[in-house]
Design a protein around this motif. Structure first.
Motif, short mmCIF file in Angstrom:
data_model
loop_
_atom_site.label_atom_id
_atom_site.label_comp_id
_atom_site.label_asym_id
_atom_site.label_seq_id
_atom_site.Cartn_x
_atom_site.Cartn_y
_atom_site.Cartn_z
N SER A 119 0.84 -1.21 0.00
CA SER A 119 0.00 0.00 0.00
C SER A 119 0.87 1.25 0.00
O SER A 119 0.56 2.26 -0.67
N GLU A 167 -3.70 6.03 -12.76
CA GLU A 167 -2.75 5.02 -12.33
C GLU A 167 -3.21 4.25 -11.10
O GLU A 167 -2.77 3.14 -10.83
N LEU A 168 -4.17 4.84 -10.35
CA LEU A 168 -4.47 4.36 -9.00
C LEU A 168 -4.97 2.92 -9.00
O LEU A 168 -4.40 2.05 -8.33
N LEU A 169 -5.99 2.64 -9.81
CA LEU A 169 -6.60 1.29 -9.78
C LEU A 169 -5.60 0.20 -10.19
O LEU A 169 -5.41 -0.78 -9.46
N PRO A 170 -4.89 0.35 -11.33
CA PRO A 170 -3.91 -0.68 -11.69
C PRO A 170 -2.88 -0.92 -10.59
O PRO A 170 -2.53 -2.07 -10.30
N ASN A 171 -2.44 0.16 -9.94
CA ASN A 171 -1.44 -0.04 -8.88
C ASN A 171 -2.00 -0.83 -7.71
O ASN A 171 -1.33 -1.68 -7.12
N LEU A 172 -3.29 -0.57 -7.37
CA LEU A 172 -3.91 -1.30 -6.25
C LEU A 172 -4.00 -2.80 -6.60
O LEU A 172 -3.70 -3.66 -5.78
N LEU A 173 -4.36 -3.10 -7.87
CA LEU A 173 -4.46 -4.51 -8.28
C LEU A 173 -3.09 -5.18 -8.20
O LEU A 173 -2.93 -6.29 -7.70
N VAL A 195 1.77 2.16 -3.43
CA VAL A 195 0.69 2.83 -4.18
C VAL A 195 0.64 4.32 -3.82
O VAL A 195 0.54 5.19 -4.68
#
Lengths: 183, 172, 200, 134
Positions: B112, B136-142, B115
């Protein structure tokens, strides 16, 4: 298992039928790129339990034959294939990690590691040995050839053990590679 | 195991696993399993190095991932990757001495943190800005979630093989 | 030109562009950014041909579209009481590719001969790192091939199978690359010692 | 066997520092062009097609040993005495290639000591069947 001793479980019944069948190979004319070789394999029928010894000079294309011609076709036939690769010292790390993923501790000795890795092989599985005698002891090679498997194909530069049933030679002329019966 | 050779080893593994499995993304570049390698590298170095585990974890995670950016033509992101993945590697190294649930929690905190550093860094970066950071946020969380799952599991495998506890090359 | 001189020249060109065009006064100067973009495209074509350029555009174009779309979205919400998000995103649509290419071209220009010509102190580190990354890549590809053909890792749904294979790959790669690193360092030192005793 | 002599040991698991012979020549040769020409000739003598940029790992095990042995035979030509230890590499070579390599090395390094046969492995020296401890 039914009263007559014949297994009723579908896959077991399939397995017990399958592992009695001979293995039919070829005739094939297959191009492998890279390295740009064409393999011409005659029609071969190997009875269940055959132990095949495969020889040929450096660079003749033995490893490419095992890994890129034979292994994919055996897998396509639905066979479980155990390949002991020529770079066994590298493959040993995969074997140890696979044993760990089964919850087993990987033995330190290479011979014990290969035997432990082959343990889950079934009666209709196939074992391919690529110059395994460079790394494993003669006793282990003998044990591998004696495993209750459908077929074993072993590539080597060294002498042919007496327990083998067939002997083939890989011969290469420029980009054409063919399989000859006998040394 | 020799900590220096182990850190150089894991730097190379992080770089190549990041390069090896890559799915192009609309924003920063590619979706990769690099985070699994960074978490794994941190845990291994945390488990194998009695001295400075967080430093070794940060070096392997940060340098390996930055090298992957450079080698794959995304050298622009290398400084930010060095910071984000370096922090991720260091926190993963701290997770190594814990077991079971605590290890998973620490590893999730590590990914985390990656991210967050990426989001803040990209928002402040002149040629990316808030527009790029949000994309960028969602891909990084995945990636963080997948990386934690695979990285911790792979470390469990290594623990079971007993490689890290061999003392013939004492960890220095 | 090789070694330290080449490294210094390349890094100062990159620093110069970033100083003027990314964080400096010419960030929004369209003629300047446009001419840099044209220069980068020509150099990229010369070094990696159409294929390299296509690979870059395959990444850049979606990213730039996302950037502009996010700009329009932020304008719609007047984020932080600003209404120039789209205009700024269009600016970035020129600056980002230039910053991306400038570093890529600089790094791509480095060769092993540049590392060999480096001063002795850093030479060993860079050469070994360059060698290890180059050597370990086929090694990890080979490990991946072996993992994908391991009979124990053929069952289960795709996501589970891939996850199991990746965990096995990481564990196997750790020890394989560790041995490779140890052996490469040993061979390098032995060969250098051999040559230093027998200058040919 | 005098152990003070510099020794070139070829271990088939790690024959080179870099992944191909082109980079290996750049790394170790003072006159790369001349060494490259001589290595092409050496490869031709063994009936091998040499590509300096081709990854060494894509050659067969035996070909790798032949080529790397050739490179170092060229690099060490001026040295009067050296030990060339091929005992770990010998199992990758077919019988014909073992004989031809021994002959070629004796020609290139007339005063070198060439160890080729397995039984010359000294007591206690780990052979190629190593175990897996890291």
């Amino acid at each position: 298992m039914n009263s007559s001793g014949q297994s009723t479980h579908p896959s077991l019944r399939e397995e017990s039928l399958q592992h009695e069948d001979p293995m039919l190979l070829g005739p094939w004319e297959i191009g492998v790129h890279p390295p740009g070789l064409t393999y011409r394999i005659p029609a071969i029928s190997l009875p269940y339990g055959s132990r095949v010894w495969l020889s040929g000079d450096n660079g003749a294309g033995k490893t490419v034959f095992l890994e890129r011609v034979l292994l994919p076709r055996l897998a396509a036939m639905g066979r479980q294939v155990f390949l002991v690769a020529q770079d066994l010292l590298l493959q040993a790390h995969v074997m140890a990690a696979v044993l760990a993923s089964r919850g087993q501790r990987a033995p330190r000795c290479l011979d014990d590691l290969v035997m432990a890795w082959c343990a889950p092989a079934r009666p209709n599985s196939i074992l391919l040995l690529d110059e395994a005698d460079r790394h494993l002891s003669p006793r282990t090679i003998h044990q591998l050839l004696e495993l209750p498997l459908a077929f074993v194909v072993a590539v080597s530069h060294q002498g042919r053990p007496c327990t083998t049933t067939h002997c083939f030679t890989i011969c290469r002329h420029e980009t054409l590679v063919h399989l000859e019966i006998g040394p | 195991m020799n900590s220096r050779i182990l850190t150089l080893t894991l730097t190379v593994v992080v770089a190549l696993v990041t390069l090896f499995v890559r799915i192009p993304l609309p924003s920063r570049g590619y979706f990769n399993v690099g985070d699994a390698a960074v978490i794994f590298a941190g845990l291994v170095l945390g488990g194998a190095s009695p001295k400075h585990p967080l430093l070794w974890g940060a070096l392997a995670g940060g340098l390996g991932s930055a090298a992957a950016d450079i080698l794959s033509g995304f050298a622009l992101f290398a400084p930010l990757t060095l910071a984000a993945k370096g922090l991720e590697g260091a926190l993963a190294a701290a997770a190594a001495k814990h077991t079971a649930a605590l290890r998973w929690i620490w590893a999730a905190v590590a990914s985390s943190a990656m991210v967050i550093v990426y989001f803040v860094g990209e928002a402040l970066w002149p040629s990316i800005g808030l527009q790029g950071a949000l994309a960028e946020l969602l891909p990084n969380l995945l990636q963080a979630a997948g990386g934690t799952l695979i990285g911790v599991t792979a470390f469990g495998l290594v623990e079971r093989t007993g490689w890290l506890r061999d003392d013939d090359t004492a960890a220095r | 030109m090789k070694g330290t001189a080449k490294l210094l020249l390349l890094s100062s060109l990159v620093v110069l562009y970033f100083g003027l065009g990314v964080v400096g006064p010419w960030y929004a100067d369209v003629p300047f950014q446009g001419s840099i973009a044209a220069l980068c495209v020509l150099l990229r074509l010369q070094t990696s041909g159409w294929r390299g350029l296509r690979t870059d555009l395959a990444f850049l174009l979606p990213f730039l579209c996302t950037l502009v779309a996010m700009g329009a979205l932020l304008d719609a919400f007047a984020m932080a009481n600003r209404t120039d998000w789209t205009e700024d995103a269009l600016c970035k649509a020129l600056v980002f590719p230039n910053s991306f290419w400038s570093i890529q071209l600089a790094v791509g220009a480095l060769r092993l001969t540049d590392l060999v010509a480096l001063p002795r102190g850093v030479r060993r580190f860079f050469i070994l790192t360059h060698a290890l990354v180059s050597k370990s890549r086929p090694l990890i590809e080979r490990l991946w091939w072996l993992v994908c053909h391991d009979p124990s890792l053929q069952t289960g749904p795709w996501i589970i199978r891939s996850g199991r294979r990746l965990t096995v790959l990481l564990a196997a790669a750790l020890i394989a690359v560790y041995h490779e690193t140890e052996a490469t360092v040993r061979v390098y030192d032995a060969r250098m010692a051999l040559l230093e005793e027998n200058p040919s | 066997m005098p152990t003070s002599l510099p020794t070139l040991e070829l271990d088939p698991t790690t024959l080179t520092v870099t992944p191909n012979l082109g980079n290996e020549i750049l790394l170790f040769a003072r006159n790369p062009e001349a060494v490259a020409v001589a290595l092409h000739q050496w490869a031709q003598d063994f009936g091998l097609v040499l590509d300096l940029q081709r990854p060494l790992s894509t050659y067969s095990g035996g070909e790798q040993v032949l080529l790397v042995a050739g490179l170092w035979a060229i690099l060490l030509q001026k040295h009067p005495q050296v030990i060339v230890d091929l005992r770990r590499a010998v199992s990758t070579l077919s019988a014909t290639n073992r004989t031809r390599l021994h002959h070629a090395l004796t020609q290139a390094l007339p005063q070198a000591t060439i160890l080729l046969e397995e039984e010359q492995v000294q007591q206690g020296e780990p052979s190629s069947r190593g175990d897996l401890s890291p």
